[in-house]
Write a protein that holds these residues in place. Sequence first.
Motif, PDB file in Angstrom:
ATOM      1  N   THR A   2     -10.359 -32.953 -54.630  1.00  0.00           N
ATOM      2  CA  THR A   2     -11.812 -33.035 -54.692  1.00  0.00           C
ATOM      3  C   THR A   2     -12.209 -34.503 -54.703  1.00  0.00           C
ATOM      4  OG1 THR A   2     -11.951 -33.079 -57.108  1.00  0.00           O
ATOM      5  CG2 THR A   2     -11.872 -30.922 -56.064  1.00  0.00           C
ATOM      6  N   ASP A   3     -13.251 -34.821 -53.981  1.00  0.00           N
ATOM      7  CA  ASP A   3     -13.791 -36.180 -53.921  1.00  0.00           C
ATOM      8  C   ASP A   3     -15.277 -36.071 -54.212  1.00  0.00           C
ATOM      9  OD1 ASP A   3     -14.411 -38.801 -53.454  1.00  0.00           O
ATOM     10  OD2 ASP A   3     -13.686 -38.866 -51.386  1.00  0.00           O
ATOM     11  N   GLY A   4     -15.621 -36.180 -55.493  1.00  0.00           N
ATOM     12  CA  GLY A   4     -17.021 -36.024 -55.878  1.00  0.00           C
ATOM     13  C   GLY A   4     -17.525 -34.621 -55.597  1.00  0.00           C
ATOM     14  N   ASN A   5     -18.384 -34.486 -54.599  1.00  0.00           N
ATOM     15  CA  ASN A   5     -18.989 -33.197 -54.232  1.00  0.00           C
ATOM     16  C   ASN A   5     -18.340 -32.586 -52.988  1.00  0.00           C
ATOM     17  OD1 ASN A   5     -21.203 -33.649 -56.238  1.00  0.00           O
ATOM     18  ND2 ASN A   5     -21.706 -35.295 -54.818  1.00  0.00           N
ATOM     19  N   ALA A   6     -17.139 -33.034 -52.654  1.00  0.00           N
ATOM     20  CA  ALA A   6     -16.482 -32.561 -51.432  1.00  0.00           C
ATOM     21  C   ALA A   6     -15.047 -32.133 -51.705  1.00  0.00           C
ATOM     22  CB  ALA A   6     -16.507 -33.651 -50.363  1.00  0.00           C
ATOM     23  N   LEU A   7     -14.542 -31.286 -50.829  1.00  0.00           N
ATOM     24  CA  LEU A   7     -13.137 -30.883 -50.838  1.00  0.00           C
ATOM     25  C   LEU A   7     -12.475 -31.493 -49.615  1.00  0.00           C
ATOM     26  CD1 LEU A   7     -10.984 -29.066 -52.270  1.00  0.00           C
ATOM     27  CD2 LEU A   7     -11.615 -27.284 -50.623  1.00  0.00           C
ATOM     28  N   LYS A   8     -11.376 -32.237 -49.827  1.00  0.00           N
ATOM     29  CA  LYS A   8     -10.737 -32.968 -48.734  1.00  0.00           C
ATOM     30  C   LYS A   8      -9.224 -32.743 -48.741  1.00  0.00           C
ATOM     31  CE  LYS A   8     -14.199 -36.693 -48.659  1.00  0.00           C
ATOM     32  NZ  LYS A   8     -14.422 -38.168 -48.674  1.00  0.00           N
ATOM     33  N   THR A   9      -8.591 -33.152 -47.632  1.00  0.00           N
ATOM     34  CA  THR A   9      -7.133 -33.116 -47.539  1.00  0.00           C
ATOM     35  C   THR A   9      -6.645 -34.435 -46.949  1.00  0.00           C
ATOM     36  OG1 THR A   9      -5.219 -31.854 -46.709  1.00  0.00           O
ATOM     37  CG2 THR A   9      -7.138 -32.018 -45.251  1.00  0.00           C
ATOM     38  N   THR A  10      -5.484 -34.899 -47.441  1.00  0.00           N
ATOM     39  CA  THR A  10      -4.970 -36.190 -46.972  1.00  0.00           C
ATOM     40  C   THR A  10      -3.446 -36.203 -46.973  1.00  0.00           C
ATOM     41  OG1 THR A  10      -5.059 -38.582 -47.301  1.00  0.00           O
ATOM     42  CG2 THR A  10      -4.964 -37.233 -49.281  1.00  0.00           C
ATOM     43  N   ASN A  11      -2.895 -37.016 -46.066  1.00  0.00           N
ATOM     44  CA  ASN A  11      -1.457 -37.281 -46.080  1.00  0.00           C
ATOM     45  C   ASN A  11      -1.171 -38.727 -46.482  1.00  0.00           C
ATOM     46  OD1 ASN A  11      -2.203 -38.744 -43.838  1.00  0.00           O
ATOM     47  ND2 ASN A  11      -1.120 -37.464 -42.354  1.00  0.00           N
ATOM     48  N   GLY A  12      -2.190 -39.404 -46.964  1.00  0.00           N
ATOM     49  CA  GLY A  12      -2.062 -40.792 -47.353  1.00  0.00           C
ATOM     50  C   GLY A  12      -2.460 -41.757 -46.252  1.00  0.00           C
ATOM     51  N   GLN A  13      -2.462 -41.268 -45.020  1.00  0.00           N
ATOM     52  CA  GLN A  13      -2.863 -42.083 -43.875  1.00  0.00           C
ATOM     53  C   GLN A  13      -4.193 -41.613 -43.302  1.00  0.00           C
ATOM     54  OE1 GLN A  13      -1.054 -44.787 -42.988  1.00  0.00           O
ATOM     55  NE2 GLN A  13       0.337 -44.287 -44.683  1.00  0.00           N
ATOM     56  N   THR A  14      -4.333 -40.290 -43.194  1.00  0.00           N
ATOM     57  CA  THR A  14      -5.542 -39.682 -42.625  1.00  0.00           C
ATOM     58  C   THR A  14      -6.140 -38.722 -43.631  1.00  0.00           C
ATOM     59  OG1 THR A  14      -4.592 -39.812 -40.405  1.00  0.00           O
ATOM     60  CG2 THR A  14      -6.469 -38.340 -40.712  1.00  0.00           C
ATOM     61  N   THR A  15      -7.450 -38.805 -43.810  1.00  0.00           N
ATOM     62  CA  THR A  15      -8.174 -37.925 -44.721  1.00  0.00           C
ATOM     63  C   THR A  15      -9.230 -37.156 -43.953  1.00  0.00           C
ATOM     64  OG1 THR A  15      -7.843 -39.423 -46.587  1.00  0.00           O
ATOM     65  CG2 THR A  15      -9.604 -37.800 -46.794  1.00  0.00           C
ATOM     66  N   SER A  16      -9.293 -35.838 -44.190  1.00  0.00           N
ATOM     67  CA  SER A  16     -10.277 -34.983 -43.520  1.00  0.00           C
ATOM     68  C   SER A  16     -11.120 -34.256 -44.557  1.00  0.00           C
ATOM     69  CB  SER A  16      -9.581 -33.960 -42.619  1.00  0.00           C
ATOM     70  OG  SER A  16      -8.785 -34.599 -41.647  1.00  0.00           O
ATOM     71  N   THR A  17     -12.417 -34.179 -44.298  1.00  0.00           N
ATOM     72  CA  THR A  17     -13.313 -33.416 -45.163  1.00  0.00           C
ATOM     73  C   THR A  17     -13.337 -31.966 -44.719  1.00  0.00           C
ATOM     74  OG1 THR A  17     -14.720 -35.336 -45.588  1.00  0.00           O
ATOM     75  CG2 THR A  17     -15.678 -33.166 -45.988  1.00  0.00           C
ATOM     76  N   ILE A  18     -13.055 -31.072 -45.639  1.00  0.00           N
ATOM     77  CA  ILE A  18     -13.115 -29.639 -45.349  1.00  0.00           C
ATOM     78  C   ILE A  18     -14.538 -29.127 -45.513  1.00  0.00           C
ATOM     79  CG2 ILE A  18     -12.307 -27.363 -46.092  1.00  0.00           C
ATOM     80  CD1 ILE A  18      -9.732 -28.852 -47.042  1.00  0.00           C
ATOM     81  N   ILE A  19     -15.153 -29.505 -46.625  1.00  0.00           N
ATOM     82  CA  ILE A  19     -16.519 -29.053 -46.876  1.00  0.00           C
ATOM     83  C   ILE A  19     -17.177 -29.965 -47.913  1.00  0.00           C
ATOM     84  CG2 ILE A  19     -15.992 -27.449 -48.776  1.00  0.00           C
ATOM     85  CD1 ILE A  19     -17.949 -25.453 -47.354  1.00  0.00           C
ATOM     86  N   GLY A  20     -18.495 -30.117 -47.791  1.00  0.00           N
ATOM     87  CA  GLY A  20     -19.266 -30.893 -48.743  1.00  0.00           C
ATOM     88  C   GLY A  20     -19.378 -32.356 -48.379  1.00  0.00           C
ATOM     89  N   SER A  21     -20.116 -33.080 -49.202  1.00  0.00           N
ATOM     90  CA  SER A  21     -20.311 -34.517 -49.029  1.00  0.00           C
ATOM     91  C   SER A  21     -19.988 -35.202 -50.349  1.00  0.00           C
ATOM     92  CB  SER A  21     -21.761 -34.823 -48.632  1.00  0.00           C
ATOM     93  OG  SER A  21     -22.030 -36.208 -48.706  1.00  0.00           O
ATOM     94  N   ALA A  22     -19.081 -36.176 -50.335  1.00  0.00           N
ATOM     95  CA  ALA A  22     -18.631 -36.805 -51.573  1.00  0.00           C
ATOM     96  C   ALA A  22     -19.787 -37.358 -52.397  1.00  0.00           C
ATOM     97  CB  ALA A  22     -17.623 -37.907 -51.261  1.00  0.00           C
TER      98      ALA A  22
END
Length: 379
Positions: free
Chosen positions: A36-56
């Motif tokens: 979770t990043d604030g108000n968002a749910l994200k995924t990362t491999n340490g190099q690339t981060t993608s937002t699944i839903i929401g806005s941080a």
Amino acid sequence: MNRDIKFGEANLYVETESYVWHMERDKLQKENILFTDGNALKTTNGQTTSTIIGSARESGYMNAKGEQARFNYITGFTQLDTRRVVVVDNGNNCVRLIDRISRTAEPLAGRCGTYGNQDGIGNQALFAGPWSVAKNKQVPGSLIVTDRYNNVLRAIQLSNNEVTTYWKENALFRPRALMWNGEELWITGYTNITKLTPPNGSGVELVAGSQVEGDSEGTMEKIKDSLLKTVISLNSQDDLPPPDNPVYLFADLPKFKDILEIAPVDKGVYVVADRGNSKLKLLDTNKNSVSTLCGREGDTKCPILSPTAVLSLGDNVYVGDYGAIQKISGKNNGFSPFFNKQVAIKSYNGSVVLLGPLNKGRGITRSRLPSSSHLRVRS
């Protein structure tokens, strides 16, 4: 296990936009961390981060797609499978279901935007500051939610979205994170870590910490007494235990201040995010000790601003901080604990016994206080 668990320096794993409240290994993208990043749910491999839903950084409430959906702090989540994620929308006082493929959100339990304390089906239920959610290991198809300001654990049955009170007692005060440790359910609170063994457990038992906030290290082992496990939290400073009810009040045990999460790093050893003290601490139940892993004053190798989440993967520990996820590598690189004194106060049948610090070669010092002594404890 007697060996010390040791770690190296903390290094930046990935930058974030806000607070990282919770992290898990990503079930869909198995090399990634879901967070979770604030108000968002994200995924990362340490190099690339993608937002699944929401806005941080943009809060609110809206069931929309992708970055257009709005939440008010996603403080916890659990992955039902590779597609479905249940998230706790803390500021909106509800629990929502995320579909990762369609990148959409829908209400699951609680009336989003309404604060209260009520069991019920779906939006008939009311929460007050829910914080985390976990699968119920003992009841398939059921979830457990910490309903923080109602001081209870709530259960959600996924088949019909029914919310019921799962566990409530005085010792459960301001519950935050949940962690299954075998058949025990561990719960972090503001100043301590407790556990219960549902469904037939005897109640909430102390793991570490006290009823008093602070910042100290030390050992928790004082006396061999089965009653030592029993903790009754006094939520009012003017409440005293009845004289026929044995109670332990912990005065100078290792202390915490605003514990957020806990994660296992080895058998009987756990990392604890002690946010209020800006430290990452190590709880070793093999030695009954608490020590500081990161965040010591002047520590430039392992600085921690505000540890909010912890995740142990392999030999690495990932720490959620404001604006970043830090990675601490290895278990054999330069950490060794040290201990301070400890004191317990035992109240029994109207009398009070002070069990003073363990002194080398002298055992436990004791002194008896008048039975009329008025003890006050901050909850």
